[in-house]
Enzyme design. Structure first.
Site, mmCIF file in Angstrom:
data_model
loop_
_atom_site.group_PDB
_atom_site.id
_atom_site.type_symbol
_atom_site.label_atom_id
_atom_site.label_comp_id
_atom_site.label_asym_id
_atom_site.label_seq_id
_atom_site.Cartn_x
_atom_site.Cartn_y
_atom_site.Cartn_z
ATOM 1 N N PHE A 149 -0.585 -6.176 3.976
ATOM 2 C CA PHE A 149 -1.475 -7.323 3.755
ATOM 3 C C PHE A 149 -2.106 -7.170 2.381
ATOM 4 O O PHE A 149 -2.897 -6.254 2.150
ATOM 5 C CB PHE A 149 -2.575 -7.459 4.816
ATOM 6 C CG PHE A 149 -3.349 -8.739 4.613
ATOM 7 C CD1 PHE A 149 -2.920 -9.924 5.178
ATOM 8 C CD2 PHE A 149 -4.459 -8.777 3.778
ATOM 9 C CE1 PHE A 149 -3.588 -11.125 4.936
ATOM 10 C CE2 PHE A 149 -5.131 -9.974 3.532
ATOM 11 C CZ PHE A 149 -4.696 -11.142 4.119
ATOM 12 N N ASP A 179 -3.072 -0.389 -3.415
ATOM 13 C CA ASP A 179 -4.021 -1.453 -3.046
ATOM 14 C C ASP A 179 -5.119 -0.808 -2.200
ATOM 15 O O ASP A 179 -4.949 -0.592 -0.998
ATOM 16 C CB ASP A 179 -3.293 -2.562 -2.276
ATOM 17 C CG ASP A 179 -4.242 -3.701 -1.886
ATOM 18 O OD1 ASP A 179 -5.479 -3.490 -1.952
ATOM 19 O OD2 ASP A 179 -3.756 -4.775 -1.503
ATOM 20 N N LYS A 198 -13.394 -6.326 -2.553
ATOM 21 C CA LYS A 198 -14.319 -6.256 -1.411
ATOM 22 C C LYS A 198 -15.634 -5.560 -1.733
ATOM 23 O O LYS A 198 -16.533 -6.174 -2.291
ATOM 24 C CB LYS A 198 -13.605 -5.613 -0.220
ATOM 25 C CG LYS A 198 -12.451 -6.480 0.308
ATOM 26 C CD LYS A 198 -12.012 -6.036 1.672
ATOM 27 C CE LYS A 198 -10.707 -6.683 2.122
ATOM 28 N NZ LYS A 198 -10.861 -8.035 2.611
HETATM 29 C C1 LIG Z 1 -5.505 -4.404 1.336
HETATM 30 C C2 LIG Z 1 -5.941 -5.780 0.960
HETATM 31 N N1 LIG Z 1 -5.510 -6.319 -0.191
HETATM 32 C C3 LIG Z 1 -5.884 -7.540 -0.571
HETATM 33 C C4 LIG Z 1 -6.717 -8.316 0.207
HETATM 34 C C5 LIG Z 1 -7.096 -9.708 -0.231
HETATM 35 O O1 LIG Z 1 -8.420 -9.768 -0.606
HETATM 36 P P1 LIG Z 1 -9.172 -11.199 -0.743
HETATM 37 O O2 LIG Z 1 -9.334 -11.721 0.665
HETATM 38 O O3 LIG Z 1 -10.487 -10.876 -1.384
HETATM 39 O O4 LIG Z 1 -8.308 -12.062 -1.582
HETATM 40 C C6 LIG Z 1 -7.185 -7.796 1.422
HETATM 41 C C7 LIG Z 1 -8.072 -8.603 2.291
HETATM 42 O O5 LIG Z 1 -8.238 -8.348 3.455
HETATM 43 C C8 LIG Z 1 -6.794 -6.496 1.805
HETATM 44 O O6 LIG Z 1 -7.205 -5.969 2.953
#
Ligand SMILES: Cc1ncc(COP(=O)(O)O)c(C=O)c1O
Length: 404
Positions: free
Chosen positions: A145, A230, A259
Site C-alpha cells: 500500500f 516507504d 504522516k
Molecule cells: C506505507 C504507506 N505509503 C503511502 C501512504 C499514502 O499516504 P497518504 O494517504 O498521505 O497519501 C500510506 C497511507 O496509508 C502508507 O501507509
C-alpha cells in the site's frame, strides 16, 4: 428517548448525505482530542488506538507542536517555492540529519512522496545508471500500500484499490513480499529501484522474515538498483526505532516519509536521499505549491526535534512489549494471530467469531477506537504518548469484545 437527544446519529447521517462514499467510517463523530483521548459530539470519550494511521504518533495536540503552529500562523504561512522562507533550511537540514542523508525534498501527502520517489528513481536510472529511454522498471511487493494516485494503484494487488482505474501505468514488476529469491529474479538490467514497505501496514502489520531487508539491501547494492523504503507509516518512532529498517541495521537509498512528520496538524511528506540520487532533479522537473511551506516546516522541525531526543522511540519499544504480552495472551481466546513491532500491532481475529469491522464497532461501543484492515484483521497504532494503564485498558477491552 435518550437516543433522540444524542447528536451523533444526525451528524453521521449528514456526513453520509454530503460526501462521496469512498470511506466506511465507524459511526462516531469526534469534536475534540488531547493526547491519546478523543471526545465525541455527545461527550463520550474514546481511547485512540489508531492515531490517524500513525499520523498522530505524538498524540493529539502535542503542546510543543501546537505552540510551533500557533507561532508560525501569526508570522507567515505560505510563500510557495518561488521564494525561500526562514523555516525551510532548518527543516531540511534537521530532517536530513535524522535520516543520515544529504538532501530532503518536501511534499505534502504520502502518495506525493511515493510519486516523487518513483520519478527520481526513473530519472536516476536514465541519467546515472544508463537505462535506455522509456525502459525503466521498479520492483514492488504483493500486498503493498503506497497511496491512491493512478500510478500507485497501477501496481496495487488489492482489487478494491485498483479495479476500474486503468489504463494502468507500466513499469512495475510485482513479487511476493518477503521472498528474496523472487525479488532477486525479478531484477533485470533496466531495474532502477526496489520499492518496499519495511513492514506492510495496511496489509495488517506484516513483518517480513528476518534477513529479508538486509538481503534486499545487498542485492540492490550488487545490481546497482536503488532501495526505496516507504516508511510513511512505519517510520518516525512507530516501531520502537526511528525507522523500521533500523531493526535490521538496513539503510535504504531513499526514505519516503509522511504522516507523523506533520505532527497530526498539517500534511507534510518528504523524500530523503543522498545528492547522487536526489541531485538528478533540476528546476522545473518536479514540485508542489504547498510542499515545504512555512507552517508545515515549522511544525515538522519540532517533530524532528521530538524524535531527535529518542524518547518516543524508547516509549514505543518499551510500551510495545507490554502491548505484545497483553495481545499474545489473547491468542487462542479469540485471536488466531498477532504481529507486534513497537506500538504497532496487527491482530487476526478468529473469523468464526466476528469480522474485523464488527470487532471495531464493539470496541468503539466500549470506548476504544481501532480500525479493521482486511477481513478479520485489525490494526492497533496508538499514539506513542499512551500510558501503561491505557494499554492495559485497550487489551482488557479487546478481551471483553472477544469473549462476546
Ligand atoms: C506505507 C504507506 N505509503 C503511502 C501512504 C499514502 O499516504 P497518504 O494517504 O498521505 O497519501 C500510506 C497511507 O496509508 C502508507 O501507509
Amino acid at each position: 428517548m435518550i437516543e433522540d437527544m444524542l447528536r451523533t446519529p444526525s451528524a453521521v447521517r449528514d456526513a453520509e448525505k454530503y460526501t462521496a462514499h469512498n470511506y466506511h467510517p465507524l459511526p462516531v463523530v469526534i469534536s475534540s482530542a488531547e493526547g491519546a483521548w478523543l471526545t465525541d459530539v455527545d461527550g463520550k470519550r474514546y481511547l485512540d488506538c489508531l492515531a490517524g494511521y500513525s499520523a498522530l504518533n505524538f498524540g493529539h495536540r502535542h503542546p510543543q507542536l501546537i505552540a510551533a503552529a500557533h507561532a508560525q500562523l501569526d508570522r507567515l504561512t505560505l510563500t510557495s517555492r518561488a521564494f525561500i522562507h526562514d523555516q525551510f533550511a532548518d527543516f531540511c537540514r534537521e530532517l536530513a540529519e535524522l535520516c543520515g542523508k544529504d538532501l530532503v525534498l518536501p511534499m505534502n501527502t504520502g502518495a506525493e512522496a511515493v510519486e516523487t520517489g518513483i520519478k527520481v528513481a526513473r530519472k536516476w536510472g536514465y541519467q546515472v545508471k544508463g537505462v535506455p529511454a522509456g525502459q525503466a522498471n521498479i520492483v514492488v511487493a504483493e500486498g503493498n500500500f503506497h497511496g491512491r494516485t493512478t500510478t500507485i494503484v497501477s501496481f496495487s494487488t488489492d482489487e478494491d484499490a485498483r479495479a476500474d482505474f486503468g489504463p494502468y501505468t507500466p513499469g512495475f514488476t510485482v513479487v511476493p513480499y518477503g521472498d528474496l529469491d523472487a525479488l532477486t529474479a525479478a531484477i533485470d538490467e533496466n531495474t532502477v529501484a526496489v520499492l518496499l514497505e519495511p513492514i506492510q501496514g495496511e496489509q495488517g502489520v506484516v513483518v517480513p522474515p528476518e534477513g529479508y531487508l538486509p538481503g534486499v539491501r545487498q542485492v540492490c547494492t550488487d545490481r546497482d538498483v536503488l532501495f526505496i523504503a516507504d516508511e510513511i507509516q512505519s517510520g518516525l518512532g512507530r516501531t520502537g526505532k526511528t525507522f523500521a529498517c533500523d531493526h535490521e541495521g538496513v539503510v535504504p537509498d531513499m526514505y519516503l516519509l509522511g504522516k507523523a512528520l506533520g505532527g497530526g496538524i498539517i500534511p507534510v511528506s518528504a523524500v530523503a536521499a543522498n545528492a547522487d540520487v536526489l541531485g538528478v532533479l533540476k528546476p522545473g522537473q518536479h514540485g508542489s505549491t504547498f510542499g515545504g511551506n512555512p507552517l508545515a516546516c515549522a511544525v515538522a522541525i519540532e517533530v524532528v526535534r521530538l524524535l531527535a531526543t529518542g524518547e518516543f522511540q524508547r516509549r514505543s519499544a518499551e510500551l510495545g512489549e507490554r502491548l505484545r504480552t497483553g495481545l499474545e495472551g489473547l491468542v487462542g481466546k479469540g485471536l488466531v494471530g498477532v504481529r507486534v513491532r513497537g506500538l504497532w500491532a496487527g491482530l487476526d481475529i478468529d473469523p468464526a467469531l466476528m469480522s474485523g469491522r464488527e470487532a471495531c464497532e464493539r470496541l468503539a461501543a466500549r470506548g476504544v477506537l481501532a480500525k479493521d484492515t482486511h477481513g478479520s484483521t485489525i490494526r492497533l497504532a496508538p499514539p506513542l504518548v499512551i500510558t501503561e494503564e491505557e494499554i492495559d485498558l485497550a487489551v482488557a477491552t479487546l478481551a471483553e469484545v472477544l469473549a462476546g
